[in-house]
Design a protein around this motif. Structure first.
Motif, mmCIF file in Angstrom:
data_model
loop_
_atom_site.group_PDB
_atom_site.id
_atom_site.type_symbol
_atom_site.label_atom_id
_atom_site.label_comp_id
_atom_site.label_asym_id
_atom_site.label_seq_id
_atom_site.Cartn_x
_atom_site.Cartn_y
_atom_site.Cartn_z
ATOM 1 N N ASP A 255 0.828 -1.207 0.000
ATOM 2 C CA ASP A 255 0.000 0.000 0.000
ATOM 3 C C ASP A 255 0.862 1.257 0.000
ATOM 4 O O ASP A 255 0.495 2.286 -0.577
ATOM 5 C CB ASP A 255 -0.933 0.010 1.219
ATOM 6 N N ARG A 256 2.034 1.157 0.628
ATOM 7 C CA ARG A 256 2.910 2.335 0.751
ATOM 8 C C ARG A 256 3.550 2.732 -0.573
ATOM 9 O O ARG A 256 3.956 3.870 -0.751
ATOM 10 C CB ARG A 256 3.999 2.047 1.796
ATOM 11 N N ILE A 257 3.680 1.784 -1.499
ATOM 12 C CA ILE A 257 4.338 2.075 -2.770
ATOM 13 C C ILE A 257 3.358 2.154 -3.922
ATOM 14 O O ILE A 257 3.664 2.695 -4.997
ATOM 15 C CB ILE A 257 5.425 0.997 -3.056
ATOM 16 N N ARG A 258 2.112 1.651 -3.700
ATOM 17 C CA ARG A 258 1.138 1.586 -4.796
ATOM 18 C C ARG A 258 0.836 2.986 -5.368
ATOM 19 O O ARG A 258 0.831 3.187 -6.584
ATOM 20 C CB ARG A 258 -0.146 0.913 -4.296
ATOM 21 N N ASP A 259 0.588 3.959 -4.485
ATOM 22 C CA ASP A 259 0.277 5.308 -4.964
ATOM 23 C C ASP A 259 1.465 5.924 -5.693
ATOM 24 O O ASP A 259 1.303 6.640 -6.684
ATOM 25 C CB ASP A 259 -0.144 6.200 -3.787
ATOM 26 N N GLU A 260 2.665 5.662 -5.219
ATOM 27 C CA GLU A 260 3.864 6.214 -5.859
ATOM 28 C C GLU A 260 4.019 5.679 -7.280
ATOM 29 O O GLU A 260 4.387 6.417 -8.206
ATOM 30 C CB GLU A 260 5.104 5.859 -5.017
ATOM 31 N N ILE A 261 3.723 4.388 -7.469
ATOM 32 C CA ILE A 261 3.797 3.799 -8.811
ATOM 33 C C ILE A 261 2.729 4.421 -9.713
ATOM 34 O O ILE A 261 2.984 4.743 -10.881
ATOM 35 C CB ILE A 261 3.633 2.267 -8.734
ATOM 36 N N ALA A 262 1.523 4.611 -9.163
ATOM 37 C CA ALA A 262 0.434 5.208 -9.947
ATOM 38 C C ALA A 262 0.820 6.603 -10.423
ATOM 39 O O ALA A 262 0.626 6.959 -11.597
ATOM 40 C CB ALA A 262 -0.842 5.248 -9.115
ATOM 41 N N VAL A 263 1.367 7.413 -9.530
ATOM 42 C CA VAL A 263 1.777 8.769 -9.899
ATOM 43 C C VAL A 263 2.866 8.733 -10.964
ATOM 44 O O VAL A 263 2.843 9.505 -11.934
ATOM 45 C CB VAL A 263 2.259 9.539 -8.644
ATOM 46 N N ALA A 264 3.823 7.814 -10.810
ATOM 47 C CA ALA A 264 4.925 7.721 -11.768
ATOM 48 C C ALA A 264 4.422 7.333 -13.151
ATOM 49 O O ALA A 264 4.901 7.854 -14.172
ATOM 50 C CB ALA A 264 5.956 6.711 -11.269
ATOM 51 N N LEU A 265 3.437 6.440 -13.215
ATOM 52 C CA LEU A 265 2.884 6.027 -14.506
ATOM 53 C C LEU A 265 2.176 7.191 -15.198
ATOM 54 O O LEU A 265 2.352 7.432 -16.396
ATOM 55 C CB LEU A 265 1.916 4.857 -14.319
ATOM 56 N N VAL A 266 1.356 7.924 -14.441
ATOM 57 C CA VAL A 266 0.626 9.058 -15.022
ATOM 58 C C VAL A 266 1.604 10.121 -15.515
ATOM 59 O O VAL A 266 1.452 10.680 -16.609
ATOM 60 C CB VAL A 266 -0.368 9.636 -14.001
ATOM 61 N N GLU A 267 2.623 10.419 -14.709
ATOM 62 C CA GLU A 267 3.607 11.425 -15.109
ATOM 63 C C GLU A 267 4.323 10.998 -16.391
ATOM 64 O O GLU A 267 4.569 11.821 -17.287
ATOM 65 C CB GLU A 267 4.625 11.635 -13.987
ATOM 66 N N ALA A 268 4.670 9.728 -16.484
ATOM 67 C CA ALA A 268 5.363 9.243 -17.680
ATOM 68 C C ALA A 268 4.472 9.379 -18.910
ATOM 69 O O ALA A 268 4.938 9.804 -19.985
ATOM 70 C CB ALA A 268 5.781 7.791 -17.482
ATOM 71 N N MET A 269 3.198 9.041 -18.787
ATOM 72 C CA MET A 269 2.288 9.160 -19.937
ATOM 73 C C MET A 269 2.101 10.618 -20.330
ATOM 74 O O MET A 269 2.022 10.938 -21.522
ATOM 75 C CB MET A 269 0.950 8.500 -19.601
ATOM 76 N N ARG A 270 2.023 11.537 -19.351
ATOM 77 C CA ARG A 270 1.882 12.953 -19.669
ATOM 78 C C ARG A 270 3.105 13.510 -20.375
ATOM 79 O O ARG A 270 3.016 14.497 -21.115
ATOM 80 C CB ARG A 270 1.622 13.741 -18.394
ATOM 81 N N GLU A 271 4.258 12.845 -20.132
ATOM 82 C CA GLU A 271 5.486 13.275 -20.794
ATOM 83 C C GLU A 271 5.647 12.624 -22.162
ATOM 84 O O GLU A 271 6.684 12.771 -22.813
ATOM 85 C CB GLU A 271 6.689 12.930 -19.913
ATOM 86 N N GLY A 272 4.614 11.884 -22.593
ATOM 87 C CA GLY A 272 4.624 11.326 -23.938
ATOM 88 C C GLY A 272 5.040 9.879 -24.041
ATOM 89 O O GLY A 272 5.186 9.346 -25.148
#
Length: 561
Positions: free
Chosen positions: A508-525
């Motif tokens: 649970d402690r890392i799940r949100d961090e992975i979600a944020v990283a995925l969204v940021e990567a997609m926004r960067e193309g």
């Protein structure tokens, strides 16, 4: 020693003996050697190596038979020195490549080979029985067989005459002067061949570091008798499934103590049946019982002879230690006797079984706390004796790890063999003997050939590494569903683990961090699945390593919608 920079061996000169160890030099097992003169090849032994903890999922390891795959038609014969698995276990795999290779062995050795060929459904074979007085001529090779004493009946050494010179190969041997079966190593023949002249002496190295002489088999009898006398409940004896002499001693003591004997383990039942049928094992009447009948006797009335002395995970003894055996349930006060040596590489497995048995309250007797086993190999004193009576011109130690080979070479030098005439080689090194002179001339690839289920040789080092990671470090799976067009995470990440985290809520402690990283990567193309999976792998990998100090296999899966 073998060196990485050695060149491909040159073309073989006429009347030169080329020797290539295909297994058994550098590890204990998969013994096999190729000897070639004038384009004709003689093979000595064809055994297997049993996997250790570094080979997860591997059933057997074969010698470097790939090195001779293109030369099968040049093979004039395969000579087997004795019937141990590390010398005959790979015969079916070789004969599947060419079934009509003439195979020479003594009566017991060939009986064990026949059973293997039947199990592997290998037909149309050419098995030729020999004894300790046999002589054979195979094209460029004249062979005399020499009786030797070992921990299995019917072992032989070899004396070879070729146009390149003479070779004396001891096979596995020792010099027990009072053997249980009365069959001693024929040292008179060793001396006779020494008088004729031995250009190359290939000698068993397993016990070269052990001073003195190997203890005779008969000397363990008092320790066995004490174990029987002090075992007030069930007694289990674990030994090699091919150790006929040891099983004979156990049978004799069982009769004296009024116990019935039951075999446990498929290979034990098979091998002892063969040995009995051929007369190598004397079974007193009314002694053997079936495993299913053990429950009809009181524990103190039975001795169980079992496989598993090396801690093999699926063996009968390991299953007993884990309380997984369907018929035998050990209780506090029972006794387990490990009547075998410890093969290098099996230490952890054996200690694991001993600890498991001890937790059950079982008394464990083994070579470390009682004289319940002796080696089947010549110690340093015996090797020195042989060097002195053979007086070879050149020496190549065989059968052993590198330290054993070096120790054996040092013994040869101590008896007067010039250092430059002793050669320590490993599997794949190519040695030529010509006009009495020996020289390393190159190297070929004789890497491990793995047997994984029904598959032979297709397991890569990368796959083995993956298996080790799975077994030692565990694995993590991460699933995420994304819409890269809108840079949205639609589901997940769902994280599951095996091997180090029993409760997936720890993520649970890392799940949100992975979600944020995925969204940021997609926004960067980033819209490539592989690159998004790498984002997951890096994030969770760093977190697991920092939190658990582990490096599990991480399997990310990103799905587009």
């Amino acid at each position: 020693m073998s060196a990485a920079g050695l060149r491909t061996p040159p073309e073989l000169r006429p009347d030169t003996l080329r020797i290539i160890p295909l297994g058994g030099l550098g590890d204990i097992g998969r013994n096999m050697a190729s000897l070639e003169v004038n384009g004709r090849i003689l093979l000595i032994d064809c055994g297997v190596l049993f996997p250790d903890d570094d080979h997860p999922g591997v059933d057997l390891i074969l010698p470097g038979i790939d090195g001779i795959r293109e030369r099968l038609d040049d093979i004039v014969g395969l000579v087997l020195t004795h019937g141990h698995e590390d010398h005959i276990g790979a015969v079916p795999y070789l004969l599947k490549l060419r079934s009509d290779i003439p195979v020479f062995g003594t009566r017991l050795t060939l009986a064990l080979v026949r059973e293997k060929l039947r199990e592997h459904r290998v037909r149309d074979t050419d098995l030729r029985e020999i004894d300790g007085d046999s002589r054979e001529t195979l094209d460029e090779f004249e062979i005399e067989f020499v009786p030797v004493n070992h921990s299995i009946p019917d072992a032989v050494g070899l004396f070879l005459r070729t146009k390149a010179g003479t070779v004396l190969h001891t096979g596995d041997f020792k010099m027990d002067q009072l053997p249980l079966d009365g069959r001693i190593t024929d040292l008179r023949r060793f001396a006779k061949h020494g008088e004729e002249g031995v250009d190359l002496f290939m000698t068993d190295s397993t016990n070269a570091e052990v001073p003195g002489f190997t203890t005779p088999e008969k000397d363990i009898l008092p320790a066995l008798q004490r174990v029987f006398a002090t075992s007030e409940q069930r007694l289990v004896v674990a030994c090699f499934a091919s150790h006929v002499h040891r099983v004979q001693q156990i049978l004799d003591e069982a009769v004296r103590s009024g116990r019935k004997v039951a075999y446990v383990g498929r290979s034990m039942v098979k091998n002892m049946g063969i040995a009995r049928d051929l007369g190598y094992l004397k079974v007193p009447g009314n002694t053997l019982i079936e495993l299913k009948d053990v429950e009809h006797y009181r524990p103190e009335e039975v001795v169980i002879v079992s496989t598993g002395s090396q801690g093999e995970p699926l063996s009968a003894l390991s299953r007993m230690a884990n309380r997984e055996h369907p018929a035998i349930h050990l209780e506090p006060g029972d006794t387990v006797l490990l009547a075998s040596s410890l093969i290098p590489g099996n230490e952890n497995s054996v200690h694991r079984v001993i600890n498991g048995l001890s937790k059950l309250g079982v008394r464990v007797v083994h070579k470390g706390n009682a004289l319940v086993h002796v080696s089947g190999h010549a110690s340093a004193g015996e090797l020195l004796y042989c060097y002195n009576i053979v007086r070879p011109r050149n020496v190549m130690p065989v059968h052993g790890e590198v330290r054993h080979l070096i120790a054996n070479a040092d013994l040869a030098v101590a008896t007067g063999v010039p250092r430059e005439n002793t050669i320590v080689v490993e599997d794949g090194d190519v040695v030529d003997l010509h006009a009495g002179r020996m020289k390393r001339v190159g190297r070929i690839d004789t890497g491990y050939v793995f047997v994984d289920g029904s598959t032979v040789g297709a397991l890569s080092d990368t796959e083995l590494t993956d298996r080790r990671i799975l077994g030692e470090e565990g694995f993590v799976t991460v699933l995420a569903v994304v819409n890269t067009h809108n840079a949205e995470l639609l589901s997940g990440p769902d994280i599951h683990a095996r091997g180090f985290a029993e409760d997936d809520s720890v993520f649970d402690r890392i799940r949100d961090e992975i979600a944020v990283a995925l969204v940021e990567a997609m926004r960067e193309g980033v819209d490539d699945t592989h690159r998004l999976q790498q984002v997951i792998r890096r994030r969770i990998g760093r977190w697991v390593n920092k939190t658990y100090r582990r490096r599990p296999m991480i399997v990310p899966l990103v799905i587009h919608t």
